[in-house]
Design an enzyme around this catalytic site. Structure first.
Site, PDB file in Angstrom:
ATOM      1  N   ASN A 121      41.379  32.422  37.034  1.00  0.00           N
ATOM      2  CA  ASN A 121      42.787  31.887  37.261  1.00  0.00           C
ATOM      3  C   ASN A 121      43.199  31.260  38.631  1.00  0.00           C
ATOM      4  O   ASN A 121      42.994  32.105  39.479  1.00  0.00           O
ATOM      5  CB  ASN A 121      43.716  32.722  36.777  1.00  0.00           C
TER       6      ASN A 121
ATOM      7  N   LYS B 234      45.259  29.527  39.801  1.00  0.00           N
ATOM      8  CA  LYS B 234      46.529  29.376  40.166  1.00  0.00           C
ATOM      9  C   LYS B 234      46.925  27.961  40.940  1.00  0.00           C
ATOM     10  O   LYS B 234      46.265  27.051  40.536  1.00  0.00           O
ATOM     11  CB  LYS B 234      46.975  30.639  41.038  1.00  0.00           C
TER      12      LYS B 234
ATOM     13  N   HIS C  13      51.750  34.811  32.032  1.00  0.00           N
ATOM     14  CA  HIS C  13      51.549  35.416  33.017  1.00  0.00           C
ATOM     15  C   HIS C  13      52.640  36.001  33.885  1.00  0.00           C
ATOM     16  O   HIS C  13      53.562  35.395  33.983  1.00  0.00           O
ATOM     17  CB  HIS C  13      50.608  34.234  34.119  1.00  0.00           C
TER      18      HIS C  13
ATOM     19  N   GLU D 122      53.548  35.810  36.862  1.00  0.00           N
ATOM     20  CA  GLU D 122      54.006  34.676  37.715  1.00  0.00           C
ATOM     21  C   GLU D 122      54.890  33.793  36.956  1.00  0.00           C
ATOM     22  O   GLU D 122      56.108  33.448  37.702  1.00  0.00           O
ATOM     23  CB  GLU D 122      52.897  34.249  38.560  1.00  0.00           C
TER      24      GLU D 122
ATOM     25  N   GLU E  27      47.543  42.893  32.881  1.00  0.00           N
ATOM     26  CA  GLU E  27      47.565  42.585  34.240  1.00  0.00           C
ATOM     27  C   GLU E  27      48.984  43.551  34.709  1.00  0.00           C
ATOM     28  O   GLU E  27      49.991  42.854  34.923  1.00  0.00           O
ATOM     29  CB  GLU E  27      47.712  41.285  34.737  1.00  0.00           C
TER      30      GLU E  27
ATOM     31  N   GLY F  89      47.045  40.374  43.074  1.00  0.00           N
ATOM     32  CA  GLY F  89      47.067  39.728  44.566  1.00  0.00           C
ATOM     33  C   GLY F  89      47.313  40.742  45.592  1.00  0.00           C
ATOM     34  O   GLY F  89      47.591  40.507  46.733  1.00  0.00           O
TER      35      GLY F  89
ATOM     36  N   SER G  52      43.359  42.158  41.165  1.00  0.00           N
ATOM     37  CA  SER G  52      42.580  42.525  42.433  1.00  0.00           C
ATOM     38  C   SER G  52      41.102  42.725  41.707  1.00  0.00           C
ATOM     39  O   SER G  52      40.703  43.752  42.400  1.00  0.00           O
ATOM     40  CB  SER G  52      43.394  43.571  42.879  1.00  0.00           C
TER      41      SER G  52
HETATM   42  P1  PGA Z   1      44.280  38.474  41.462  1.00  0.00           P
HETATM   43  O1  PGA Z   1      45.098  37.576  40.227  1.00  0.00           O
HETATM   44  O2  PGA Z   1      42.920  38.783  40.950  1.00  0.00           O
HETATM   45  O3  PGA Z   1      44.391  37.482  42.591  1.00  0.00           O
HETATM   46  O4  PGA Z   1      45.012  39.857  41.896  1.00  0.00           O
HETATM   47  C1  PGA Z   1      44.846  37.860  39.083  1.00  0.00           C
HETATM   48  C2  PGA Z   1      45.656  37.267  38.212  1.00  0.00           C
HETATM   49  O5  PGA Z   1      46.944  36.887  38.588  1.00  0.00           O
HETATM   50  O6  PGA Z   1      45.336  36.875  37.089  1.00  0.00           O
END
Ligand code: PGA
Length: 245
Positions: free
Chosen positions: A7, A9, A95, A97, A164, A170, A208
């Site tokens: 992903n 982003k 997601h 976010e 998640e 992140g 992460s």
């Molecule tokens: P990350 O993001 O691996 O940077 O923690 C995962 C995600 O949001 O899908």
């Protein structure tokens, strides 16, 4: 066969995005056997160029969101048929976010999942609790509630749920193997209760996932793969995750 989804982003301009995609494609193509399924989800602006860069490599293309409607007066939105038309076969939906930053409700996520499935895309529906919810002992209930609200009643042939934990995205923090195992078992038992069959479902972990923790995470029972954010922006590290199991 683990499913590893990158992903990206809101990252990547033309040349960098194409070279990242080309590097991933070259690694997948030169791997001796198809022992993993790899999907990359770049921003909308790069879909066609990344699609061209990965063509014939075995890497698949996905979007990071889609609209619940097919077409019309929805400025700024991109529909599921448009993703399909741009070469996608996958889409990430719900997601955290988007749930947090764009106020996406479970009902909206469900409408998007329905639209994506109608367009022939495989959906990756994301769920996960916040730190306050986990610390309050509500993680299992929150995730069950999100699954209840975000997934349609009718299941397609192939579908993906990504667990998640919001606090792990992140941040460099990951859930413990025990917590991941417990949540994945909880998700599967929820799905088994709700649907007459859960064949064709993969349950991914995200938050992460890195080159150095992927082996442990992908080895947890009930984990079928990973949804990878930051570490998917570096071809070497993403490949280390792809080959960790
Ligand atoms: P990350 O993001 O691996 O940077 O923690 C995962 C995600 O949001 O899908």
């Amino acid at each position: 066969m683990p499913l590893i989804v990158g992903n990206w982003k809101m990252n990547g301009l033309g040349a960098d995005g194409v070279s990242l995609a080309s590097a991933v494609a070259a690694k997948v193509k030169s791997a001796p056997a198809k022992t993993r399924e790899v999907v990359v989800c770049p921003p909308f602006t790069l879909l066609e160029r990344v699609g061209a860069a990965i063509a014939g490599s075995g890497v698949s293309l996905g979007g990071q969101d889609c609209a619940p409607k097919v077409s019309g007066a929805f400025t700024g939105d991109v529909s599921a048929p448009m993703l399909k038309d741009a070469g996608c076969s996958w889409v990430i939906l719900g997601h955290s976010e988007r749930r947090a930053g764009h106020k996406e409700s479970d009902a909206l996520v469900r409408a998007k999942v329905e639209a994506a499935e109608a367009a022939g895309l495989v959906t990756i529906a994301c769920v996960g609790e916040t730190l306050a919810e986990r610390e309050g002992g509500r993680a299992l209930d929150v995730v069950a509630g999100q699954l209840q609200g975000s997934l349609p009643d009718k299941r397609p042939e192939r579908w993906v749920v990504a667990y998640e934990p919001v606090w792990a995205i992140g941040t460099g923090k990951t859930a413990t193997s025990d917590d991941i195992r417990a949540m994945h078992a909880h998700i599967r038992s929820y799905l088994e209760r709700r649907y007459d069959r859960i064949t064709g479902v993969s349950v991914l972990y995200g938050g992460s996932v890195k080159g150095d923790n992927a082996r442990e995470i992908l080895g947890v029972s009930g984990v079928d793969g990973a949804l990878v954010g930051g570490a998917s922006l570096k071809a070497e590290e993403f490949w280390a995750i792809c080959t960790a199991r």
